[in-house]
Design an enzyme around this catalytic site. Structure first.
Site, mmCIF file in Angstrom:
data_model
loop_
_atom_site.group_PDB
_atom_site.id
_atom_site.type_symbol
_atom_site.label_atom_id
_atom_site.label_comp_id
_atom_site.label_asym_id
_atom_site.label_seq_id
_atom_site.Cartn_x
_atom_site.Cartn_y
_atom_site.Cartn_z
ATOM 1 C CD GLU A 165 -43.605 -6.435 -29.378
ATOM 2 O OE1 GLU A 165 -43.850 -5.821 -30.434
ATOM 3 O OE2 GLU A 165 -43.747 -5.920 -28.272
ATOM 4 C CG ASP A 166 -43.352 -3.466 -33.213
ATOM 5 O OD1 ASP A 166 -42.941 -3.874 -32.100
ATOM 6 O OD2 ASP A 166 -44.045 -2.445 -33.333
ATOM 7 N NE ARG B 244 -49.617 2.285 -36.405
ATOM 8 C CZ ARG B 244 -49.003 1.982 -35.267
ATOM 9 N NH1 ARG B 244 -48.032 1.095 -35.254
ATOM 10 N NH2 ARG B 244 -49.342 2.564 -34.136
ATOM 11 C CG ASP C 218 -36.285 0.415 -27.422
ATOM 12 O OD1 ASP C 218 -35.087 0.429 -27.732
ATOM 13 O OD2 ASP C 218 -36.891 1.436 -27.036
ATOM 14 C CG PHE D 124 -37.710 6.399 -33.405
ATOM 15 C CD1 PHE D 124 -38.198 5.778 -32.262
ATOM 16 C CD2 PHE D 124 -38.610 6.845 -34.361
ATOM 17 C CE1 PHE D 124 -39.566 5.612 -32.072
ATOM 18 C CE2 PHE D 124 -39.989 6.684 -34.177
ATOM 19 C CZ PHE D 124 -40.460 6.066 -33.028
HETATM 20 P P1 5GP Z 1 -39.800 -1.793 -25.161
HETATM 21 O O1 5GP Z 1 -40.799 -2.060 -24.095
HETATM 22 O O2 5GP Z 1 -39.026 -2.997 -25.616
HETATM 23 O O3 5GP Z 1 -38.891 -0.653 -24.785
HETATM 24 O O4 5GP Z 1 -40.588 -1.178 -26.356
HETATM 25 C C1 5GP Z 1 -41.203 -1.881 -27.327
HETATM 26 C C2 5GP Z 1 -42.109 -0.954 -28.110
HETATM 27 O O5 5GP Z 1 -41.566 0.380 -28.237
HETATM 28 C C3 5GP Z 1 -42.230 -1.483 -29.524
HETATM 29 O O6 5GP Z 1 -43.231 -2.452 -29.622
HETATM 30 C C4 5GP Z 1 -42.531 -0.197 -30.283
HETATM 31 O O7 5GP Z 1 -43.900 0.088 -30.225
HETATM 32 C C5 5GP Z 1 -41.776 0.885 -29.535
HETATM 33 N N1 5GP Z 1 -40.472 1.168 -30.173
HETATM 34 C C6 5GP Z 1 -39.247 0.878 -29.691
HETATM 35 N N2 5GP Z 1 -38.282 1.264 -30.561
HETATM 36 C C7 5GP Z 1 -38.925 1.789 -31.623
HETATM 37 C C8 5GP Z 1 -38.484 2.362 -32.873
HETATM 38 O O8 5GP Z 1 -37.289 2.459 -33.209
HETATM 39 N N3 5GP Z 1 -39.456 2.801 -33.712
HETATM 40 C C9 5GP Z 1 -40.788 2.732 -33.424
HETATM 41 N N4 5GP Z 1 -41.632 3.200 -34.329
HETATM 42 N N5 5GP Z 1 -41.238 2.198 -32.261
HETATM 43 C C10 5GP Z 1 -40.315 1.738 -31.380
#
Ligand code: 5GP
Length: 169
Positions: A93-94, A159, A97, A146
């Site tokens: 995963e990137d 990206r 959050d 962010f």
């Molecule tokens: P979660 O379901 O954990 O809230 O969200 C995960 C997804 O939200 C990540 O895979 C990503 O696509 C997006 N996301 C969450 N925080 C960030 C951030 O700081 N920057 C970006 N570009 N995407 C984020």
């Protein structure tokens, strides 16, 4: 935009993560699954440091829309190409959050009968967590910012940045 993590910092941490995974998974043939699109650069670099006979696949999820995002309702927009039954998975995963996306993915994949599931996330924002999810390998813990770059986007842009920077609009 403010520099948060340079490409050199990312590379050396990813090398460490790859070596740790190599040790932990010795004797196994990991099946590495990248979550499109953001995790692609991370997955590619990570796999170069995993010295095991691995295979790769890709999965994509999208949320049902802003209104339901906090419920964690995500839909599968691209499924895996092959079966994961009895495989030892690494989900790449990137960023984790709220944890809702990862939680959905882990449950989805678990139901298909893999032998094991490990999660490697380049970034983690623990202060934003809405649900407890296990991340086995975390690259960097960051504050509630962010960020974009190295796979991460804002409206599909940035990206391609080599570094990770704080997006300030
Ligand atoms: P979660 O379901 O954990 O809230 O969200 C995960 C997804 O939200 C990540 O895979 C990503 O696509 C997006 N996301 C969450 N925080 C960030 C951030 O700081 N920057 C970006 N570009 N995407 C984020």
């Amino acid at each position: 935009m403010k520099l948060l993590l340079s490409h050199d910092q990312l590379s050396s941490r990813i090398r460490e993560m790859g070596r740790e995974i190599t040790k932990d998974m010795a004797g196994l043939e990991p099946h590495v699954i990248a979550v499109l699109k953001g995790a692609c650069p991370f997955m590619t670099d990570l796999c170069q440091w995993i010295d095991l006979p691995l295979s790769m696949d890709y999965i994509a999820v999208s949320s049902y829309g802003a209104a339901t995002k906090s419920s964690g309702e995500v839909k599968l927009s691209k499924d895996l190409d092959t079966s994961i039954k009895d495989r030892d998975l690494i989900i790449a995963e990137d960023i984790v959050d709220t944890g809702l996306t990862l939680n959905y993915l882990v449950n989805l994949l678990k139901a298909r009968g893999p032998r094991s599931i490990r999660v490697a996330s380049l970034l983690s924002k623990p202060s934003r967590r809405l649900i407890e999810v296990k991340v086995d390998y975390t690259g960097f813990v960051i504050d509630d910012l962010f960020v974009v770059g190295y796979g991460l986007d804002y409206n599909e842009k940035y990206r391609n940045l080599r570094d990770i920077v704080v997006f300030e609009g």
